[in-house]
Design an enzyme around this catalytic site. Sequence first.
Site, PDB file in Angstrom:
ATOM      1  N   ARG A 143     -11.942  -4.011 -10.254  1.00  0.00           N
ATOM      2  CA  ARG A 143     -11.970  -3.003  -9.193  1.00  0.00           C
ATOM      3  C   ARG A 143     -11.978  -1.584  -9.759  1.00  0.00           C
ATOM      4  O   ARG A 143     -11.247  -1.276 -10.699  1.00  0.00           O
ATOM      5  CB  ARG A 143     -10.751  -3.175  -8.285  1.00  0.00           C
ATOM      6  CG  ARG A 143     -10.643  -2.115  -7.210  1.00  0.00           C
ATOM      7  CD  ARG A 143      -9.542  -2.416  -6.231  1.00  0.00           C
ATOM      8  NE  ARG A 143      -8.222  -2.339  -6.798  1.00  0.00           N
ATOM      9  CZ  ARG A 143      -7.536  -1.213  -7.011  1.00  0.00           C
ATOM     10  NH1 ARG A 143      -8.083  -0.043  -6.714  1.00  0.00           N
ATOM     11  NH2 ARG A 143      -6.324  -1.238  -7.527  1.00  0.00           N
TER      12      ARG A 143
ATOM     13  N   HIS B 212      -2.974  -2.988 -14.423  1.00  0.00           N
ATOM     14  CA  HIS B 212      -3.062  -1.518 -14.520  1.00  0.00           C
ATOM     15  C   HIS B 212      -2.649  -1.131 -15.934  1.00  0.00           C
ATOM     16  O   HIS B 212      -1.659  -1.644 -16.459  1.00  0.00           O
ATOM     17  CB  HIS B 212      -2.134  -0.875 -13.493  1.00  0.00           C
ATOM     18  CG  HIS B 212      -2.438   0.574 -13.252  1.00  0.00           C
ATOM     19  ND1 HIS B 212      -2.152   1.558 -14.165  1.00  0.00           N
ATOM     20  CD2 HIS B 212      -3.029   1.196 -12.200  1.00  0.00           C
ATOM     21  CE1 HIS B 212      -2.546   2.724 -13.685  1.00  0.00           C
ATOM     22  NE2 HIS B 212      -3.079   2.540 -12.490  1.00  0.00           N
TER      23      HIS B 212
ATOM     24  N   ALA C 215       0.821   2.907  -3.298  1.00  0.00           N
ATOM     25  CA  ALA C 215      -0.425   3.388  -3.930  1.00  0.00           C
ATOM     26  C   ALA C 215      -0.319   4.884  -4.169  1.00  0.00           C
ATOM     27  O   ALA C 215      -0.093   5.658  -3.248  1.00  0.00           O
ATOM     28  CB  ALA C 215      -1.616   3.069  -3.035  1.00  0.00           C
ATOM     29  N   GLN C 216      -0.493   5.287  -5.419  1.00  0.00           N
ATOM     30  CA  GLN C 216      -0.315   6.699  -5.752  1.00  0.00           C
ATOM     31  C   GLN C 216      -1.637   7.444  -5.740  1.00  0.00           C
ATOM     32  O   GLN C 216      -1.799   8.466  -5.091  1.00  0.00           O
ATOM     33  CB  GLN C 216       0.303   6.835  -7.150  1.00  0.00           C
ATOM     34  CG  GLN C 216       1.709   6.320  -7.257  1.00  0.00           C
ATOM     35  CD  GLN C 216       2.208   6.388  -8.707  1.00  0.00           C
ATOM     36  OE1 GLN C 216       1.480   6.767  -9.612  1.00  0.00           O
ATOM     37  NE2 GLN C 216       3.447   6.013  -8.903  1.00  0.00           N
ATOM     38  N   GLY C 217      -2.585   6.871  -6.498  1.00  0.00           N
ATOM     39  CA  GLY C 217      -3.788   7.612  -6.873  1.00  0.00           C
ATOM     40  C   GLY C 217      -4.515   8.204  -5.703  1.00  0.00           C
ATOM     41  O   GLY C 217      -4.713   9.413  -5.611  1.00  0.00           O
TER      42      GLY C 217
ATOM     43  N   THR D 225       0.825  -1.213   0.000  1.00  0.00           N
ATOM     44  CA  THR D 225       0.000   0.000   0.000  1.00  0.00           C
ATOM     45  C   THR D 225       0.856   1.258   0.000  1.00  0.00           C
ATOM     46  O   THR D 225       0.407   2.313  -0.434  1.00  0.00           O
ATOM     47  CB  THR D 225      -0.956   0.033   1.209  1.00  0.00           C
ATOM     48  OG1 THR D 225      -0.325  -0.555   2.324  1.00  0.00           O
ATOM     49  CG2 THR D 225      -2.221  -0.704   0.914  1.00  0.00           C
TER      50      THR D 225
ATOM     51  N   ARG E 272     -10.448   0.038 -15.980  1.00  0.00           N
ATOM     52  CA  ARG E 272      -9.065  -0.398 -16.225  1.00  0.00           C
ATOM     53  C   ARG E 272      -8.931  -1.580 -17.173  1.00  0.00           C
ATOM     54  O   ARG E 272      -7.996  -1.650 -17.957  1.00  0.00           O
ATOM     55  CB  ARG E 272      -8.431  -0.815 -14.904  1.00  0.00           C
ATOM     56  CG  ARG E 272      -7.945   0.357 -14.167  1.00  0.00           C
ATOM     57  CD  ARG E 272      -7.212  -0.049 -12.943  1.00  0.00           C
ATOM     58  NE  ARG E 272      -6.942   1.200 -12.257  1.00  0.00           N
ATOM     59  CZ  ARG E 272      -6.550   1.311 -11.016  1.00  0.00           C
ATOM     60  NH1 ARG E 272      -6.360   0.225 -10.297  1.00  0.00           N
ATOM     61  NH2 ARG E 272      -6.326   2.468 -10.481  1.00  0.00           N
TER      62      ARG E 272
ATOM     63  N   GLU F 220     -10.865   9.749 -11.351  1.00  0.00           N
ATOM     64  CA  GLU F 220     -10.164   8.585 -11.914  1.00  0.00           C
ATOM     65  C   GLU F 220     -11.168   7.766 -12.725  1.00  0.00           C
ATOM     66  O   GLU F 220     -12.380   7.988 -12.626  1.00  0.00           O
ATOM     67  CB  GLU F 220      -9.517   7.740 -10.802  1.00  0.00           C
ATOM     68  CG  GLU F 220      -8.268   8.408 -10.235  1.00  0.00           C
ATOM     69  CD  GLU F 220      -7.521   7.567  -9.201  1.00  0.00           C
ATOM     70  OE1 GLU F 220      -7.970   6.457  -8.884  1.00  0.00           O
ATOM     71  OE2 GLU F 220      -6.499   8.057  -8.710  1.00  0.00           O
TER      72      GLU F 220
ATOM     73  N   SER G 172      -9.393   0.463  -3.447  1.00  0.00           N
ATOM     74  CA  SER G 172      -8.589  -0.514  -2.692  1.00  0.00           C
ATOM     75  C   SER G 172      -8.133   0.058  -1.351  1.00  0.00           C
ATOM     76  O   SER G 172      -8.265  -0.602  -0.315  1.00  0.00           O
ATOM     77  CB  SER G 172      -7.385  -0.958  -3.510  1.00  0.00           C
ATOM     78  OG  SER G 172      -6.700   0.167  -4.004  1.00  0.00           O
ATOM     79  N   LEU G 173      -7.634   1.288  -1.337  1.00  0.00           N
ATOM     80  CA  LEU G 173      -7.252   1.863  -0.043  1.00  0.00           C
ATOM     81  C   LEU G 173      -8.486   2.005   0.845  1.00  0.00           C
ATOM     82  O   LEU G 173      -8.427   1.795   2.051  1.00  0.00           O
ATOM     83  CB  LEU G 173      -6.566   3.222  -0.226  1.00  0.00           C
ATOM     84  CG  LEU G 173      -5.144   3.208  -0.798  1.00  0.00           C
ATOM     85  CD1 LEU G 173      -4.556   4.621  -0.787  1.00  0.00           C
ATOM     86  CD2 LEU G 173      -4.235   2.277  -0.025  1.00  0.00           C
TER      87      LEU G 173
ATOM     88  N   HIS H 258      -1.322  -5.633 -11.256  1.00  0.00           N
ATOM     89  CA  HIS H 258      -1.456  -4.556 -10.267  1.00  0.00           C
ATOM     90  C   HIS H 258      -2.187  -4.969  -9.001  1.00  0.00           C
ATOM     91  O   HIS H 258      -1.783  -4.613  -7.908  1.00  0.00           O
ATOM     92  CB  HIS H 258      -2.176  -3.388 -10.942  1.00  0.00           C
ATOM     93  CG  HIS H 258      -2.319  -2.169 -10.084  1.00  0.00           C
ATOM     94  ND1 HIS H 258      -1.232  -1.490  -9.579  1.00  0.00           N
ATOM     95  CD2 HIS H 258      -3.434  -1.496  -9.639  1.00  0.00           C
ATOM     96  CE1 HIS H 258      -1.652  -0.453  -8.873  1.00  0.00           C
ATOM     97  NE2 HIS H 258      -2.977  -0.441  -8.882  1.00  0.00           N
TER      98      HIS H 258
HETATM   99  C1  SIN Z   1      -3.362   4.450  -9.404  1.00  0.00           C
HETATM  100  O1  SIN Z   1      -2.990   5.488  -8.878  1.00  0.00           O
HETATM  101  O2  SIN Z   1      -3.672   4.390 -10.594  1.00  0.00           O
HETATM  102  C2  SIN Z   1      -3.429   3.213  -8.585  1.00  0.00           C
HETATM  103  C3  SIN Z   1      -4.417   3.327  -7.509  1.00  0.00           C
HETATM  104  C4  SIN Z   1      -5.338   2.154  -7.527  1.00  0.00           C
HETATM  105  O3  SIN Z   1      -4.921   1.058  -7.926  1.00  0.00           O
HETATM  106  O4  SIN Z   1      -6.516   2.309  -7.198  1.00  0.00           O
END
Ligand code: SIN
Length: 560
Positions: free
Chosen positions: A417, A275, A44-46, A41, A321, A111, A422-423, A382
Amino acid sequence: MERYDYIIVGSGIAGLYAALLAREHGSVLVLTKGSIDDCNTRWAQGGIAAPIGAEDSAQRHLDDTIAAGAGLVDPEAARVLAEEAADRIDDLVRFGVPFDTLHGEIALAREGAHSLPRILHAGGDSTGAHMELTLSSLAQQSNITVLEFTLATEILLQPRAAVGATFRSPTSPAHPERSPHHSERSEESVGATFRSPASPAHPEPVEGRVRGVRALDERSGRSTDYACRHLVLATGGAGQLYRVTTNPDVATGNGIALAYRAGAEIMDMEFFQFHPTALKLPGVQPFLISEAVRGEGGLLIDVNGARFMPEYDDRAELAPRDIVARAILDRMQKTGADHVLLDVTGLDQARVIARFPQIYRFCLDQGLDITRRPIPVSPAAHYTMGGIRTNVWGETNIPGLYACGECACTAVHGANRLASNSLLETVIFAKRVVQRTIEAPPDSVGAEPTADAIDLSEAAPAETPSPSRQAVQSLMWDQVGIVRDGDSLSRAKATLSAWHAALPKPTDRPAHELTDLVACGRLVTEAALIREESRGAHFRSDFPQPHEEWRRHIVFRKGA
Ligand code: SIN
């Protein structure tokens, strides 16, 4: 034997969040196979999705989650996710997670497949790292015991004859569960309250209740047994199954394999999320380029400079995705290139640098200024959408065994997903696990076992030498990847089962990780072979359409 009320395996956000809540209710041991911050985790960027915007609602978030999941989302799990999201965000803010703000309010980004902006982020594109560091520093300052470099290798169960002894008789005092400090003998003297198998509400569990866990200290090489009332697996996913992956080395599916060996049910393993955009440079490990980059207006173009996503889906770059990943693969095949390009040069330069500092810096270190020219990207493994089957309280079919985070499968993501759910999932279900341990009826036997669960096929006699991790990853990427078919899956199944049979009993961490990867690889491959349709992230070129009769889950259980 050392005894704890809670043992939590894994120190990612799910594990640490559960630990910080559980310490209010008893003693807590966290086992983690690396250092406390060595988890998936952290990368994890997004961000973390939550319907907190003025125009948003739990219903819209629920609808988007269900739509992305391609017919297999559990509606109750998704309802819980959407309805409890705002409260968990408040908790995280109280814990000190520094979410980015705009004009004094938490900033929300867009997103893929979210119908409006609902992604919270921290440090621009370092949301996971900020959450992890906040929670791990709180855990380290608390009374939680953390054992680093300690790998859980076996779930210890009560012998079946003694299972009933772990539950109070209906005439027992009201206090929920006995103290873990009672001796085995005093447990046996408590009357067995097991319901008959005929009772549908409380079916007999497939194995005995959890009594603890065996763990290997990597530094001393010694194995130790620890006893507990509640064992929580929060070990993350199995992204290391694939040669091209956004996941760090630790993502080897240990909890899933551990739970399967103990008799827990494993569900939806064929749904592995790829991803769409990882940086693709020769000699450089794939590096995640967040979906939020496309959310900000980044465009995908092929090596000839043509934008292509509108040809594949009306939502273009913000389609779910699975659709974007397959479109990129198709475009790579058509152009004969091993990548496409992600172009943010049309966006405001200062905004790109401020919003994506980590991505900007990483690319610059590779000699690429993302504000000046498009960068090469391709899909990468991913996220493990399948995992240890749980109900919405994180309970498995083994009493006393819970799972949350990426290793768990509530079916909240279904076959695909939604970004940044996920977070959110980690904190929603970690909280529910702890709540359940204090509120569950004393004779609770966990999640109801699945009637039509299946066992992995018999392993073939082992003539083959044991594989390397790289061999497993290449096989999975080539034969069980973004596009699969019956022939490639059958070949992979035969190889993986031969490898499984050939592996010696593991004695150190690398050997355990390899064994667990092979076990997870078998679960993914056999589920993918059984599912003769395409749905969400599972795409079979020999069955390219979804079929209504396959709108169901594939569940494995050892010995079923
Ligand atoms: C993302 O920043 O694209 C990854 C975050 C995620 O997998 O929900």
